[in-house]
Design an enzyme around this catalytic site. Sequence first.
Site, PDB file in Angstrom:
ATOM      1  N   MET A  26      -2.154  -7.204   6.987  1.00 17.37           N
ATOM      2  CA  MET A  26      -1.631  -8.124   5.635  1.00 17.37           C
ATOM      3  C   MET A  26      -0.815  -9.741   6.049  1.00 17.37           C
ATOM      4  O   MET A  26      -0.839 -10.317   5.130  1.00 17.37           O
ATOM      5  CB  MET A  26      -1.904  -6.964   4.183  1.00 17.37           C
ATOM      6  CG  MET A  26      -2.373  -6.530   3.792  1.00 17.37           C
ATOM      7  SD  MET A  26      -2.611  -6.616   1.762  1.00 17.37           S
ATOM      8  CE  MET A  26      -0.535  -5.929   1.455  1.00 17.37           C
ATOM      9  N   GLY A  27      -0.619  -9.628   7.372  1.00 17.60           N
ATOM     10  CA  GLY A  27      -0.092 -10.188   8.105  1.00 17.60           C
ATOM     11  C   GLY A  27       1.715 -10.543   7.652  1.00 17.60           C
ATOM     12  O   GLY A  27       1.816  -8.718   7.111  1.00 17.60           O
ATOM     13  N   HIS A  30       5.215  -7.198  11.706  1.00 15.22           N
ATOM     14  CA  HIS A  30       6.950  -7.253  12.766  1.00 15.22           C
ATOM     15  C   HIS A  30       6.030  -6.436  13.742  1.00 15.22           C
ATOM     16  O   HIS A  30       5.137  -6.259  14.190  1.00 15.22           O
ATOM     17  CB  HIS A  30       7.306  -6.207  11.380  1.00 15.22           C
ATOM     18  CG  HIS A  30       6.562  -5.576  11.028  1.00 15.22           C
ATOM     19  ND1 HIS A  30       6.238  -4.601  11.385  1.00 15.22           N
ATOM     20  CD2 HIS A  30       6.575  -5.124   9.408  1.00 15.22           C
ATOM     21  CE1 HIS A  30       5.875  -3.420  10.219  1.00 15.22           C
ATOM     22  NE2 HIS A  30       5.829  -3.608   9.258  1.00 15.22           N
ATOM     23  N   GLY A  32       5.871  -3.190  13.829  1.00 13.44           N
ATOM     24  CA  GLY A  32       5.527  -2.160  13.710  1.00 13.44           C
ATOM     25  C   GLY A  32       3.524  -2.116  14.233  1.00 13.44           C
ATOM     26  O   GLY A  32       3.194  -2.132  14.441  1.00 13.44           O
ATOM     27  N   HIS A  33       3.332  -3.404  13.606  1.00  8.92           N
ATOM     28  CA  HIS A  33       2.309  -4.138  13.592  1.00  8.92           C
ATOM     29  C   HIS A  33       1.947  -4.285  15.245  1.00  8.92           C
ATOM     30  O   HIS A  33       0.094  -3.999  15.496  1.00  8.92           O
ATOM     31  CB  HIS A  33       1.866  -5.418  12.689  1.00  8.92           C
ATOM     32  CG  HIS A  33       2.255  -4.760  11.607  1.00  8.92           C
ATOM     33  ND1 HIS A  33       2.809  -6.033  10.265  1.00  8.92           N
ATOM     34  CD2 HIS A  33       0.916  -4.891   9.958  1.00  8.92           C
ATOM     35  CE1 HIS A  33       2.926  -5.690   9.929  1.00  8.92           C
ATOM     36  NE2 HIS A  33       1.393  -5.027   8.697  1.00  8.92           N
ATOM     37  N   GLN A  57      -5.918  -4.537  -3.943  1.00  6.54           N
ATOM     38  CA  GLN A  57      -5.493  -3.546  -3.419  1.00  6.54           C
ATOM     39  C   GLN A  57      -3.176  -3.748  -4.661  1.00  6.54           C
ATOM     40  O   GLN A  57      -2.440  -3.375  -4.217  1.00  6.54           O
ATOM     41  CB  GLN A  57      -4.603  -3.268  -1.954  1.00  6.54           C
ATOM     42  CG  GLN A  57      -4.105  -4.355  -1.396  1.00  6.54           C
ATOM     43  CD  GLN A  57      -4.063  -3.451  -0.328  1.00  6.54           C
ATOM     44  OE1 GLN A  57      -5.001  -3.619   0.251  1.00  6.54           O
ATOM     45  NE2 GLN A  57      -2.871  -3.189   0.514  1.00  6.54           N
ATOM     46  N   GLY A 144      -1.212   2.247  11.198  1.00  2.53           N
ATOM     47  CA  GLY A 144       0.003   3.097  11.311  1.00  2.53           C
ATOM     48  C   GLY A 144       0.324   4.364   9.947  1.00  2.53           C
ATOM     49  O   GLY A 144      -0.098   4.048   9.282  1.00  2.53           O
ATOM     50  N   VAL A 173       7.378   2.495  13.639  1.00  2.00           N
ATOM     51  CA  VAL A 173       8.294   1.714  14.178  1.00  2.00           C
ATOM     52  C   VAL A 173       9.657   1.604  13.249  1.00  2.00           C
ATOM     53  O   VAL A 173       9.166   1.455  11.723  1.00  2.00           O
ATOM     54  CB  VAL A 173       7.937   0.633  14.319  1.00  2.00           C
ATOM     55  CG1 VAL A 173       9.332  -0.179  15.573  1.00  2.00           C
ATOM     56  CG2 VAL A 173       6.630   0.756  15.883  1.00  2.00           C
ATOM     57  N   SER A 183       6.738  -5.219   5.888  1.00  2.81           N
ATOM     58  CA  SER A 183       6.450  -6.622   5.663  1.00  2.81           C
ATOM     59  C   SER A 183       7.293  -7.226   4.207  1.00  2.81           C
ATOM     60  O   SER A 183       8.282  -7.663   4.400  1.00  2.81           O
ATOM     61  CB  SER A 183       5.466  -6.801   5.454  1.00  2.81           C
ATOM     62  OG  SER A 183       4.948  -6.993   6.770  1.00  2.81           O
TER      63      SER A 183
HETATM   64  O1  PAF Z   1      -1.656  -1.963   5.805  1.00  2.00           O
HETATM   65  C1  PAF Z   1      -2.400  -2.402   5.118  1.00  2.00           C
HETATM   66  O2  PAF Z   1      -1.473  -3.756   5.272  1.00  2.00           O
HETATM   67  C2  PAF Z   1      -3.241  -2.572   3.932  1.00  2.00           C
HETATM   68  O3  PAF Z   1      -2.957  -1.583   3.355  1.00  2.00           O
HETATM   69  C3  PAF Z   1      -4.529  -3.085   4.737  1.00  2.00           C
HETATM   70  C4  PAF Z   1      -5.046  -1.813   5.472  1.00  2.00           C
HETATM   71  C5  PAF Z   1      -4.486  -4.322   5.557  1.00  2.00           C
HETATM   72  C6  PAF Z   1      -6.016  -3.405   3.850  1.00  2.00           C
HETATM   73  O4  PAF Z   1      -5.133  -4.756   3.601  1.00  2.00           O
END
Ligand code: PAF
Length: 279
Positions: A26-27, A30, A32-33, A57, A144, A173, A183
């Site tokens: 979701m942008g 950091h 971890g991503h 969500q 993650g 991480v 985030s």
């Molecule tokens: O973990 C996230 O950032 C979100 O839940 C995901 C998997 C990108 C779905 O919107």
Amino acid sequence: MKVIERIADMRAALAPHDSAAFVPTMGNLHAGHLSLVRIAAERGRPVIASIFVNRLQFGPNDDFARYPRTFERDVELLESAGCDYVFAPTESELYPEPQVCFVHPRAALADTLEGQFRPGFFIGVCTVVLKLFNAVRPRVAVFGKKDYQQLLVVRDMVAQLALPVDILAGETVREAGGLALSSRNAYLDERERAESPRLSAVLSGVEQAIRGGSTDWARLEAAAAAELVAHGWQVDYVAVRRRADLGEPRAGTALVVLGAARLGRTRLIDNREIVDPAR
Ligand code: PAF
């Protein structure tokens, strides 16, 4: 690296490839991503990351509007981590009509813990993940372990729907003090930031007690929650569960301790996997 907004363009770019590796996000990225992007790069090419803040969500009292959006910086980070494509659909591209079909994940996995405190959360996650998978058609996708329950829910959805994608898990991480990168850490003020490592410390304490032979799960959960409350946290849950299916714990099974709590307006989650002392 190319940034693509439209599903049709994403499909056209990936048409010659059958081993794409995907990291949905979701942008507000950091380290971890980026570690997930590196895992993806070891397992397939091209590597695609998506950036999409998924309204579905977020509950009515959640932080959709204030969720940090840092697109330009995210794109730079993804390029430096070795990503080949960023899929960044607009809301109308991904949800062109009001979305009336939803993925309802297995209740036993999705209605507990996060699902109990954020009703509908995993319906939103599964629905968007399936749509993203349909757009990107990856061979592998990386999630993650910090969002441990999400990882299990997505794996179960993939098995239930026979989706042709392998789900890989990336380790959490952490900052030097133990705080799991998230985030949402950006919301913490200075005082909250200083306090924030306590969640991981408290969960580590439960992990160590169980490794030491304790099986009084309820007492461990209550003591961990009480310590957080004593330091100003509002606790949603601290729960010891089976690692495979989040069922009630039993000695001799692989366990995980999960926690979710608020510091001021910021809700943090974390977990620690526990290697059973008998193994
Ligand atoms: O973990 C996230 O950032 C979100 O839940 C995901 C998997 C990108 C779905 O919107």
